[in-house]
Design a protein around this motif. Sequence first.
Motif, PDB file in Angstrom:
ATOM      1  N   SER A 195       3.030   2.708  -3.985  1.00  0.00           N
ATOM      2  CA  SER A 195       2.315   2.732  -5.270  1.00  0.00           C
ATOM      3  C   SER A 195       3.196   3.227  -6.406  1.00  0.00           C
ATOM      4  O   SER A 195       3.239   2.635  -7.486  1.00  0.00           O
ATOM      5  CB  SER A 195       1.073   3.617  -5.159  1.00  0.00           C
ATOM      6  N   LYS A 226      -9.749  -7.258   2.553  1.00  0.00           N
ATOM      7  CA  LYS A 226      -8.400  -7.107   2.002  1.00  0.00           C
ATOM      8  C   LYS A 226      -7.956  -8.388   1.304  1.00  0.00           C
ATOM      9  O   LYS A 226      -7.375  -8.350   0.210  1.00  0.00           O
ATOM     10  CB  LYS A 226      -7.424  -6.762   3.120  1.00  0.00           C
ATOM     11  N   SER A 231       0.807  -1.209   0.000  1.00  0.00           N
ATOM     12  CA  SER A 231       0.000   0.000   0.000  1.00  0.00           C
ATOM     13  C   SER A 231       0.843   1.263   0.000  1.00  0.00           C
ATOM     14  O   SER A 231       0.415   2.287  -0.533  1.00  0.00           O
ATOM     15  CB  SER A 231      -0.910   0.007   1.231  1.00  0.00           C
ATOM     16  N   THR A 272      -3.160  -2.196  -4.310  1.00  0.00           N
ATOM     17  CA  THR A 272      -2.957  -0.900  -3.654  1.00  0.00           C
ATOM     18  C   THR A 272      -4.026   0.100  -4.058  1.00  0.00           C
ATOM     19  O   THR A 272      -4.651   0.742  -3.211  1.00  0.00           O
ATOM     20  CB  THR A 272      -1.568  -0.343  -4.004  1.00  0.00           C
ATOM     21  N   LEU A 273      -4.242   0.231  -5.368  1.00  0.00           N
ATOM     22  CA  LEU A 273      -5.222   1.201  -5.854  1.00  0.00           C
ATOM     23  C   LEU A 273      -6.630   0.839  -5.403  1.00  0.00           C
ATOM     24  O   LEU A 273      -7.415   1.709  -4.999  1.00  0.00           O
ATOM     25  CB  LEU A 273      -5.145   1.286  -7.381  1.00  0.00           C
ATOM     26  N   ALA A 274      -6.962  -0.452  -5.465  1.00  0.00           N
ATOM     27  CA  ALA A 274      -8.303  -0.869  -5.054  1.00  0.00           C
ATOM     28  C   ALA A 274      -8.500  -0.690  -3.557  1.00  0.00           C
ATOM     29  O   ALA A 274      -9.562  -0.237  -3.109  1.00  0.00           O
ATOM     30  CB  ALA A 274      -8.528  -2.332  -5.445  1.00  0.00           C
ATOM     31  N   ARG A 328      -7.062   1.404  -1.501  1.00  0.00           N
ATOM     32  CA  ARG A 328      -7.131   2.806  -1.091  1.00  0.00           C
ATOM     33  C   ARG A 328      -8.483   3.437  -1.389  1.00  0.00           C
ATOM     34  O   ARG A 328      -8.881   4.393  -0.738  1.00  0.00           O
ATOM     35  CB  ARG A 328      -6.026   3.604  -1.775  1.00  0.00           C
ATOM     36  N   THR A 329      -9.185   2.914  -2.370  1.00  0.00           N
ATOM     37  CA  THR A 329     -10.487   3.482  -2.728  1.00  0.00           C
ATOM     38  C   THR A 329     -11.659   2.725  -2.118  1.00  0.00           C
ATOM     39  O   THR A 329     -12.748   3.287  -1.982  1.00  0.00           O
ATOM     40  CB  THR A 329     -10.658   3.493  -4.250  1.00  0.00           C
ATOM     41  N   MET A 330     -11.448   1.459  -1.723  1.00  0.00           N
ATOM     42  CA  MET A 330     -12.569   0.628  -1.292  1.00  0.00           C
ATOM     43  C   MET A 330     -12.530   0.228   0.175  1.00  0.00           C
ATOM     44  O   MET A 330     -13.551  -0.182   0.724  1.00  0.00           O
ATOM     45  CB  MET A 330     -12.626  -0.648  -2.156  1.00  0.00           C
ATOM     46  N   ARG A 384     -11.827   1.088   4.144  1.00  0.00           N
ATOM     47  CA  ARG A 384     -11.661   2.081   5.191  1.00  0.00           C
ATOM     48  C   ARG A 384     -11.000   1.412   6.383  1.00  0.00           C
ATOM     49  O   ARG A 384     -11.525   0.460   6.948  1.00  0.00           O
ATOM     50  CB  ARG A 384     -13.020   2.656   5.613  1.00  0.00           C
TER      51      ARG A 384
END
Length: 371
Positions: free
Chosen positions: A15, A82, A12, A347-349, A351-353, A355
């Motif tokens: 990136s 995760k 994470s 990482t991208l997924a 960070r957006t999905m 919490r």
Amino acid sequence: MDTQRTGQGILSGSSLALLILFAAGVLLWLVLGAATGLGETTAFGLYVAAFFALMAAGAGLLIFSALPDTLGFSALQPLSGKANLLALACLVGGGLFILADVGSPLTLWRMLTGPNVSSPFVWDLLFFAAAFVLGAAFLPVSLQKREAKGLSWVLSLICLALLVVEGSIVATVWSNPLFVAGFVVTGLLAGGALLLWLAPTDSPPELIRPLCTTLASLIAAWLFFSLLDPLTALFLGATEVGETARLILAGPYSPLFYVQILILGVLPLVQFARKKEAGLTYGQGVAAGLVLLGVFVDKYIVLVPRQMNPAIAFPSTPFTAGPAYAATVAEWSLTIALLALVGLLYTLAARTMIREVPAAAQLPFEQRRVA
């Protein structure tokens, strides 16, 4: 002080590094002309080994992701989403390795549109597709920490079937009937090691201790199967399997084999079997990384030495010479690039999905009050 992640920080918190590594690997692969060390006598190499390793890891992660619903392991619930995301990234990476191996999308399309139902590769593709679709359907459930026992059980059984089918394909290298069980173990082992990487460093002991104990047990089983296969093959004498076992135990592949056993197997086993500390340690994170490398080496050793067997007579190869295979720089560059892509996708997924919830907030109310 923020102590959110150990191995997850590798995924994470890097990136940009992952993106640069992916781009550099693909660029070098394109510049070198996508040349491989494969030939008429060698069909499987680095790409296929990476494919089997990623598919095993993805299936194992999905099984761990469903454990809170299937077997009631509620301590894993915070990591379920995760694990699901990383599993899907692994499956995407595995599919890209197959695309790299067959050489072109057109070849892969012909395989999809003209399947031979008697081929185990077709069944492998079907279970792979089913695992990916069900994993994607389970993703909102795992992220929102909702209960879906029916879907969880179906997903787990499909992933187990995927491991069995792929183990059956690779089992053609050996005559040991327990080989498929060993392949299933490596899938669970890789999934468990990645799950440990995803755990926050301040995870409660009721999460870390059972996970470390499970990894120690899986490593012990993996070492058993890794030694059992070549040792029992020696009793087959001057056969293809027997000669392959000699290549692994006392031939040119023996250094890699003993590195796998001692450094990538025994050392992590000792680390995970030690008296458990309160939280996740960096030593356990390193041990998980060694295990993941060991699973990759395991697939390589299973696939490549059999093709290097001097007891197999090929039309253009003298009986005593045998074929040869060495992974090219292009193969290594694309392999590193696709592995970096797996990390980047997660990482991208994530960070957006996802919490983040502090580990202390996941403890029962009574334990938080005492703390």
